[in-house]
Design a protein around this motif. Sequence first.
Motif: not given
Length: 249
Positions: A20-22, A64-67, A70, A73, A190, A196, A198
């Motif tokens: 998860i690239m957060d 994870f590029a776009f959940s 998302n 947003r 993450r 989490r 997500s």
Amino acid sequence: MPADNPTSVKGNALKHVCIIMDGNGRWAKKRFMPRFAGHKAGLSSLRKIVSASVEQNIQALTIFAFSSENWRRPEKEVNLLMGLFATALTREIKKLNENNIQLRVVGDLSAFSDKINQLISEAIALTHNNTGLILNVAANYGGRWDITQATQKIAKNVQQGTLLPEEINENTIEQYLSLKDQPEPDLFIRTGGEKRISNFVLWQLAYCEFYFTDVLWPDFNKKIFLEAIESFSSRQRRFGRTGDQLSKQ
Ligand code: IPE
Ligand code: IPE
Ligand code: MG
């Protein structure tokens, strides 16, 4: 529990990493830059981690590029992210192909524009026969969505009479999940400090090892990635057994 569950390997073989690239937005905010600048910087981190994964002989990397959440947003950010996705699909694909990487996109693609779908199809077709790293880009992906779409397909088979309800087991479900035919993720990373999931990969995280770091994704690099792998290698994966059972093997 099935008898064929994997057992702990000394040093823990690492086949599949999911990330998860957060933290892109916070990275930009700290620099008084627009959130999008963080997403762009995040793409450079991704390049580094893809190449480190190739070096490490990892079989699959899922990012994870776009959940599926998302879309909530602001419209402007969503549009910019779609633009970045299209640019990345266009500009990165040649290099991925040269590096023998097989690109896959997992998620509900029906929500994307025709242009993005076209780019995805072209990128997948170009890299289809590559035998190196499998790069799964999770886009409009949600772990719950994945289990739901698998359930729908299984239900159709039952309705058509090709499958009996009592024949459904864990393997049946796995066959319909987006990451089918790939080793289960062993390591989940993450960035960005949140602890989490997500709604990322849910089913396959059952026995995955977790690594959380406060580092924001645009600051993530090969050194920290190797630290995560090092942490993973030193853990005892017990899969329900006792530590004593494993040390006797
Ligand atoms: C992750 O970074 C990238 C996407 C969700 C597309 P964020 O945009 O969530 O960054 P933060 O969490 O707001 O810092
Ligand atoms: C998860 O990050 C999704 C991606 C990295 C693409 P979020 O930033 O959307 O997660 P939450 O909302 O903080 O849980
Ligand atoms: Mg975030």
